[in-house]
Design a protein around this motif. Sequence first.
Motif, mmCIF file in Angstrom:
data_model
loop_
_atom_site.group_PDB
_atom_site.id
_atom_site.type_symbol
_atom_site.label_atom_id
_atom_site.label_comp_id
_atom_site.label_asym_id
_atom_site.label_seq_id
_atom_site.Cartn_x
_atom_site.Cartn_y
_atom_site.Cartn_z
ATOM 1 N N GLU A 55 0.829 -1.206 0.000
ATOM 2 C CA GLU A 55 0.000 0.000 0.000
ATOM 3 C C GLU A 55 0.865 1.258 0.000
ATOM 4 N N PHE A 56 1.998 1.179 0.669
ATOM 5 C CA PHE A 56 2.860 2.363 0.810
ATOM 6 C C PHE A 56 4.255 2.023 0.312
ATOM 7 N N PRO A 57 4.439 1.944 -1.022
ATOM 8 C CA PRO A 57 5.732 1.491 -1.552
ATOM 9 C C PRO A 57 6.867 2.453 -1.242
ATOM 10 N N ASP A 58 6.537 3.725 -0.906
ATOM 11 C CA ASP A 58 7.606 4.701 -0.710
ATOM 12 C C ASP A 58 8.196 4.669 0.696
ATOM 13 N N VAL A 59 7.656 3.806 1.572
ATOM 14 C CA VAL A 59 8.180 3.760 2.937
ATOM 15 C C VAL A 59 9.458 2.923 2.953
ATOM 16 N N GLU A 60 10.531 3.506 3.456
ATOM 17 C CA GLU A 60 11.810 2.805 3.473
ATOM 18 C C GLU A 60 12.515 3.048 4.788
ATOM 19 N N PHE A 111 -2.851 6.113 8.191
ATOM 20 C CA PHE A 111 -4.129 5.623 8.700
ATOM 21 C C PHE A 111 -5.284 6.155 7.851
ATOM 22 N N ASP A 112 -5.228 7.468 7.520
ATOM 23 C CA ASP A 112 -6.306 8.057 6.730
ATOM 24 C C ASP A 112 -6.370 7.431 5.341
ATOM 25 N N THR A 113 -5.179 7.149 4.746
ATOM 26 C CA THR A 113 -5.157 6.505 3.430
ATOM 27 C C THR A 113 -5.839 5.140 3.497
ATOM 28 N N LEU A 114 -5.492 4.373 4.528
ATOM 29 C CA LEU A 114 -6.107 3.056 4.696
ATOM 30 C C LEU A 114 -7.608 3.201 4.899
ATOM 31 N N ASP A 115 -7.988 4.191 5.671
ATOM 32 C CA ASP A 115 -9.402 4.417 5.968
ATOM 33 C C ASP A 115 -10.156 4.751 4.683
#
Lengths: 426, 351
Positions: free
Chosen positions: A96-101, A173-177
Amino acid sequence: MTDLSTQDAPFAGSGSSLMRRRNRRQVMLQGLGLAAISFAALMLFVLIASLVSTGYKAFIQTHITVEVFVDPEEISVEKLPRGGFRDVLLASLQKEFPDVEGRAELRSLQNIFSNGAQFQLRDMVSADQSLIGQTVTLRAPVSDPFDQLAKGLVKRETPEQLRRVSDREIDWFDTLDAAGKISQPVNWGLITNADSRFPELAGLKGALVGSFWALLVCFLISFPLGIGAAIYLEEFAPKNRWSDLIEVNINNLAAVPSVVFGLLALAVFIGWFGMPRSAPIVGGMTLALMTMPTIIIATRAALKAVPPSIREAALGVGASRHQVVFGHVLPLAMPGILTGTIIGLAQALGETAPLLLIGMNAFITSAPTSPFDSATALPTQIFIWADSPERGFVSRTSAAILVLLTFLITMNAVAIYLRSKFERKW
Amino acid sequence: MTFLKTTVSAAALAALAAGAAQARDEIRIVGSSTVFPYTQAVAEQFSNVTGAPSPIVESTGTGGGMKIFCGGIGEGHPDLTGASRAMKPSEWELCATNGVTDVTEALIGYDGLSIAISRAAPNDWDLTLEQVFLALAAELPTADGWVANPNKKWSDIDASLPDIAILAYGPPPTSGTRDAFVELAMHPGCEARPAMKALKEADKDAHKAAVKEKCSLIRQDGPFVDAGENDNLIVQRLNADPNAMGIFGYSFLYENMDVLKAVNINGVAPSSDSIGDFSYPISRPLYFYVKNAHRGVIPNLQEFIEEYMSDDAMEPGGYLSERGMVVLPDDVRAKTQDAVINGESMAVPQS
């Protein structure tokens, strides 16, 4: 003296000032009584309202739904139940969040999941090994800070460094929501989970089962012994100084503070008999000591209420005293006895002090399966939760109190029902 | 009815007999309420990961825990006890008389005691321990002996402090937190007074006795309120009154940073760094003690200790630090892990 009062007083004339004073006192007494009742009702309302207003949030729990690919490279049949379940869960969020590293970032992403999620997945895969290599849908609780956020208990206006969740985490969280992955179903875990240090996983199962075993043991001991003692004292014992002494002592026993029974149990049951600490069997025996005087007193009152004519009639047709008691008096007294017993047990259910002394306030993450396993009880569980630092436990404490109150009210309602349904008036 | 009675009584008796013959396959832990949350965390992790029966963790307080722990060797006695201070010689003796002689001491980390105030409070606070003592002591040392504490407002202590009535909610005398607060905050604050310094020069023994007796007394005339064991309650009261202070463990402040702020001591705010290197003065070590005679006898005990000592739990960012514990420096941690896992016996405590 005004016209009005002359009209109102039933006896006008010389005695009317006395009369007026009497009437005034009457009104004042009624007023005071009404005020006392209103005050009690107000306090009850405040209590229930404060419990409900903080507790209702614990009856729902924020969940996250993710598609998890059970990677055979992380999880293999041979290694079960161990495996890289955390990593697999994290991978599902990374999609869901590919940019998290970076390690720290990934860690905080992982923290959206409750710590229990990995074990939930593990249990799923252990139960059905064919899931390895497939994609499964997992709905798991989110961790406490996110749960608090979703319920509005952590305010978004609070400056970032003062919150348990960062702005970044709120974005996630908001994106997931927005993607419909966050839901707030009824929190059955509150009843079906045992205790946990994570508020989102903590439940009352251990306490409910522990209270059940303790009350069962308490009932099995105090009910037969209490009734036996009452029947002997009421029907068979000679009335002399000894029976008077026993009666006074039983009444005193009913008024002994419960903590004393706890100390007694600690010294005798655990100290001398070497019974296990924290076990519902010891808790039940301790509570039985407390409940017995209540049952004896209630049973004696119920036996006394059976009119002598019944006993005389039975004796008159040739019944033995034993037959009179068990065939006639006891069945007629049963509704009163049961009422007393239920009220005694309800009292025992809410009792905390003696259980604290025998160690029934332990932290145990599994529910007991017998009265000999260590367990907590409902009131001691409330005690533990009230003292926990995590925010989520504030609402859970109130919710647990509501559960306890529900049980107490139910038990009392049953007692009232039995009394009104079966009690006979002569 | 008679039949019912007989069966019921028989069942009760059978239950009693079975209770006495019960063996134990789970680990039993007692001890300090400060160490309790950390032991809880390890216990839950341990039973989740290994599937072993969940350890039973009881919060009895440090002293109460030692009493139960030192009761003897065998199934009826707990395997571990948590402590928010080192074992005392008197407790060691109790242990020794009951045959508990082979004990390993494990230093697991540090805990800070925080003085906190509501976020809504208008001022930022920075106190010295001497000012804390002047605010909360029952009696103050002067050149002419001890006098009842006259300070009612902070401005009575030092003109630079705000003109606000002193009000602090703190733990009751039975609490380990209170002991720690007295020892770590009140005693140094008391010893900083000129009269006490003079006494120390003049008569060392009298000074020692005075510290022990007089400096430990917390005032009972109103400004200090005994708030019971429940720290959550203190947090709520602080929210209701922005001028009140609360004294509790750092983990409660850490969990409530959005509504509370710390009172700095000597200019240092409590944080995991300042507690770990003792630059924040009110910090204390946390221990657990384990009976080596129980290792290998009680199932899973050794594995549980290994979990407690694992890097997952103990390292910076490990799950204990997530609960607010301040972790040990790397070299001390490595040494402790080694010693505890191998069951090195502790030396007899000296003071």
